[in-house]
Design an enzyme around this catalytic site. Sequence first.
Site, PDB file in Angstrom:
ATOM      1  N   TYR A   1      -4.627  -9.121   3.629  1.00 10.75           N
ATOM      2  CA  TYR A   1      -3.341  -8.519   3.280  1.00 10.75           C
ATOM      3  C   TYR A   1      -2.169  -9.384   3.756  1.00 10.75           C
ATOM      4  O   TYR A   1      -1.051  -9.216   3.281  1.00 10.75           O
ATOM      5  CB  TYR A   1      -3.200  -7.126   3.910  1.00 10.75           C
ATOM      6  CG  TYR A   1      -4.229  -6.120   3.518  1.00 10.75           C
ATOM      7  CD1 TYR A   1      -5.206  -6.378   2.545  1.00 10.75           C
ATOM      8  CD2 TYR A   1      -4.251  -4.868   4.131  1.00 10.75           C
ATOM      9  CE1 TYR A   1      -6.158  -5.430   2.209  1.00 10.75           C
ATOM     10  CE2 TYR A   1      -5.197  -3.908   3.789  1.00 10.75           C
ATOM     11  CZ  TYR A   1      -6.146  -4.201   2.843  1.00 10.75           C
ATOM     12  OH  TYR A   1      -7.082  -3.247   2.521  1.00 10.75           O
TER      13      TYR A   1
ATOM     14  N   LYS B   1      -2.134   4.287   0.652  1.00  8.31           N
ATOM     15  CA  LYS B   1      -0.929   3.486   0.822  1.00  8.31           C
ATOM     16  C   LYS B   1       0.273   4.104   0.130  1.00  8.31           C
ATOM     17  O   LYS B   1       0.170   4.595  -0.999  1.00  8.31           O
ATOM     18  CB  LYS B   1      -1.164   2.075   0.273  1.00  8.31           C
ATOM     19  CG  LYS B   1       0.060   1.147   0.330  1.00  8.31           C
ATOM     20  CD  LYS B   1       0.798   1.092  -0.987  1.00  8.31           C
ATOM     21  CE  LYS B   1       2.057   0.208  -0.893  1.00  8.31           C
ATOM     22  NZ  LYS B   1       2.821   0.188  -2.164  1.00  8.31           N
TER      23      LYS B   1
ATOM     24  N   ARG C   1       6.605  10.314  -0.343  1.00 10.12           N
ATOM     25  CA  ARG C   1       5.181  10.244  -0.646  1.00 10.12           C
ATOM     26  C   ARG C   1       4.347  10.185   0.633  1.00 10.12           C
ATOM     27  O   ARG C   1       3.262  10.780   0.703  1.00 10.12           O
ATOM     28  CB  ARG C   1       4.908   9.021  -1.523  1.00 10.12           C
ATOM     29  CG  ARG C   1       3.485   8.904  -2.044  1.00 10.12           C
ATOM     30  CD  ARG C   1       3.130   9.987  -3.033  1.00 10.12           C
ATOM     31  NE  ARG C   1       3.984   9.989  -4.206  1.00 10.12           N
ATOM     32  CZ  ARG C   1       3.878   9.136  -5.237  1.00 10.12           C
ATOM     33  NH1 ARG C   1       2.948   8.206  -5.223  1.00 10.12           N
ATOM     34  NH2 ARG C   1       4.694   9.220  -6.259  1.00 10.12           N
TER      35      ARG C   1
ATOM     36  N   ASN D   1       1.445  12.836   1.296  1.00 12.02           N
ATOM     37  CA  ASN D   1       0.060  12.403   1.506  1.00 12.02           C
ATOM     38  C   ASN D   1      -0.532  12.978   2.785  1.00 12.02           C
ATOM     39  O   ASN D   1      -1.737  13.244   2.861  1.00 12.02           O
ATOM     40  CB  ASN D   1      -0.020  10.879   1.533  1.00 12.02           C
ATOM     41  CG  ASN D   1       0.215  10.248   0.173  1.00 12.02           C
ATOM     42  OD1 ASN D   1       0.188  10.915  -0.860  1.00 12.02           O
ATOM     43  ND2 ASN D   1       0.448   8.943   0.163  1.00 12.02           N
TER      44      ASN D   1
END
Length: 263
Positions: free
Chosen positions: A37, A219, A225, A229
């Site tokens: 990443y 993610k 969000r 989540n």
Amino acid sequence: MPRLGLGTWPMDDAEAERVVAEAIGLGYRLVDTAENYRNERGVGLGLKASGVAREDLFVTTKFNREWHGVDLAAEAAERRLDLLGLDYLDLLLIHWPNPQHGKYTEAWQGLARLLESGRVKAIGTSNFKPAHLDRIIEATGVVPDVNQIQLSPFTTRDETRAYDAAKGIVTQSWSPIGGEGGEVRKDPLVVGLAEKYGRTPGQIVLRWHLELGLAVAVKSANRERLEQNLDVFGFELEAADVAALSALDRGEGAAADSDAFGH
């Protein structure tokens, strides 16, 4: 290990630093990153900026195939720790088996040794199929703590989940809502269930994972969000709805093939 955590692909260092600190402030305690990443430094800065004690956080990272070796795995761990600015890792994973490279068993032997050092608290695999897992367990006698795989209602991975459960391996889902395109969230069944339960489509899908006994790394860089989540523990799906979501499965071919792909 927390059941639900923050995934950080494809954030860069700057975004990871901001989002990790913000997510921890909202209540996240598991943060997932990887060598590939290229944001471990930013993740580490976000962990520190959060102000939450290290022992209250769970940090997972992964290493690439160039470290597939007994001694190389230890070197990979030290590099990950250096970039993250940490003294230990809660969980270190082999990111992909890369069977063409032929070294993942040696990488697993190296991880098993790392447990003795205390620098790594738990070890596991990512994107390993049952055949890959058989090989490393037979070679070492050491069973992974976690197997992180691509998993959503479109890719339910029944065989691998059943194998993991039989071996006592925690299955953790990556791309749990089906990726950036949002195709799973747009599915008519998911949209209908969101209306039925008064939740967002994403929350319905994440709750499906939890109903199946899975752990999840999801993610988002958006605060709203992130909050949504995390807010999936206050309701349950009816068994028939869980089954209906599972029936959306498109087969093993819908997931990335770890016999052909890896880094």
